[in-house]
Design a protein around this motif. Structure first.
Motif, PDB file in Angstrom:
ATOM      1  N   HIS A  75      -5.389   4.182  13.335  1.00 51.94           N
ATOM      2  CA  HIS A  75      -4.543   5.111  12.594  1.00 51.94           C
ATOM      3  C   HIS A  75      -3.382   5.563  13.480  1.00 51.94           C
ATOM      4  N   ARG A 119       3.013   0.417   7.461  1.00 48.44           N
ATOM      5  CA  ARG A 119       3.200   1.711   6.812  1.00 48.44           C
ATOM      6  C   ARG A 119       2.530   1.720   5.443  1.00 48.44           C
ATOM      7  N   GLN A 120       1.891   2.865   5.134  1.00 51.01           N
ATOM      8  CA  GLN A 120       1.101   3.005   3.901  1.00 51.01           C
ATOM      9  C   GLN A 120       0.171   1.801   3.731  1.00 51.01           C
ATOM     10  N   HIS A 121      -0.527   1.490   4.798  1.00 52.79           N
ATOM     11  CA  HIS A 121      -1.378   0.300   4.842  1.00 52.79           C
ATOM     12  C   HIS A 121      -2.611   0.426   3.955  1.00 52.79           C
ATOM     13  N   GLN A 122      -3.214   1.614   3.950  1.00 51.51           N
ATOM     14  CA  GLN A 122      -4.408   1.820   3.125  1.00 51.51           C
ATOM     15  C   GLN A 122      -4.617   3.310   2.907  1.00 51.51           C
ATOM     16  N   ARG A 123      -5.506   3.620   1.981  1.00 51.25           N
ATOM     17  CA  ARG A 123      -5.813   5.026   1.714  1.00 51.25           C
ATOM     18  C   ARG A 123      -7.034   5.451   2.521  1.00 51.25           C
ATOM     19  N   ALA A 156      -5.201  10.177   1.150  1.00 51.64           N
ATOM     20  CA  ALA A 156      -3.902  10.100   1.837  1.00 51.64           C
ATOM     21  C   ALA A 156      -3.647   8.670   2.309  1.00 51.64           C
ATOM     22  N   PHE A 157      -2.371   8.332   2.474  1.00 51.29           N
ATOM     23  CA  PHE A 157      -2.043   7.013   3.006  1.00 51.29           C
ATOM     24  C   PHE A 157      -2.192   6.999   4.527  1.00 51.29           C
ATOM     25  N   ARG A 158      -2.648   5.865   5.034  1.00 58.81           N
ATOM     26  CA  ARG A 158      -2.779   5.652   6.476  1.00 58.81           C
ATOM     27  C   ARG A 158      -1.730   4.646   6.924  1.00 58.81           C
ATOM     28  N   ASP A 159      -0.971   5.020   7.965  1.00 65.28           N
ATOM     29  CA  ASP A 159      -0.134   4.055   8.664  1.00 65.28           C
ATOM     30  C   ASP A 159      -0.986   3.473   9.784  1.00 65.28           C
TER      31      ASP A 159
END
Length: 197
Positions: free
Chosen positions: A137, A159-163, A168-171
């Motif tokens: 993360h 960026r915005q790879h997964q929730r 929330a979005f995870r980079d």
């Protein structure tokens, strides 16, 4: 015969052994050291979820996408965490080292360095990997610093790879070590583990 199969790896301080449900009690106790499941930027099972997490990792192993290990601290002969080879790409000889956690009392000790030396040595010297990847993360600064201390280089940020579990979005920061870099990375890790007089 599969390219990557369960194996036990050993160093002076730590054993990496194939994950099994026999480790559940130690792992459930270990995760309470620091209440690791409450860290918002990573996904670590709670004591109540440990059986399900072990079963999940073993299911992924059966499907060929993960090889999970239990981390045994030789000083206590107890399980103190988990780590894996994951996103196994047997065609290209690439793996990711990830889904790693350790009880708080062994974090920032030589144990993690020894685990990574074992996993990287096996990946490059036995499995003949062309690259080993690490992902974390963006906000997991402790993990990012540890990965960078290994000698891995940042490939980029997805960026915005997964929730995450809370929606929330995870980079995701993607790092790697390639086979030509391994001798230098190995020398650095061995140096870090060598006692100073």
């Amino acid at each position: 015969m599969a390219w990557i199969e369960p194996v036990s790896l050993s160093s002076p301080r730590v054993d990496l052994v194939p994950l099994s449900l026999a480790h559940r009690a130690d792992l459930a106790e270990s995760v309470q050291d620091g209440e690791l499941w409450n860290l918002w930027y990573t996904s670590i099972p709670s004591p109540e979820d440990m059986t399900a997490e072990i079963e999940r990792r073993l299911r992924l192993q059966a499907e060929g996408s993960m090889l999970p290990f239990t981390v045994i601290d030789k000083a206590t002969q107890r399980a103190v965490g988990m780590t894996t080879y994951m996103h196994i790409d047997s065609a290209s000889h690439r793996v990711e080292i990830g889904s790693t956690w350790y009880r708080k009392s062994v974090q920032r000790t030589p144990l993690n360095t020894e685990c990574k030396l074992l996993l990287l040595s096996h990946a490059f010297e036995t499995l003949a990997c062309i690259a080993v990847e690490f992902r974390t993360h963006f906000f997991n600064h402790q993990s990012r610093q540890a990965i960078e201390r290994l000698g891995a280089k940042l490939d980029g940020v997805l960026r915005q790879h997964q929730r995450t579990a809370d929606g929330a979005f995870r980079d995701t920061c993607v790092y790697s070590i390639i086979d030509s870099e391994w001798p230098t990375v190995r020398a650095n890790l061995v140096h870090r583990l060598t006692p100073r007089s």
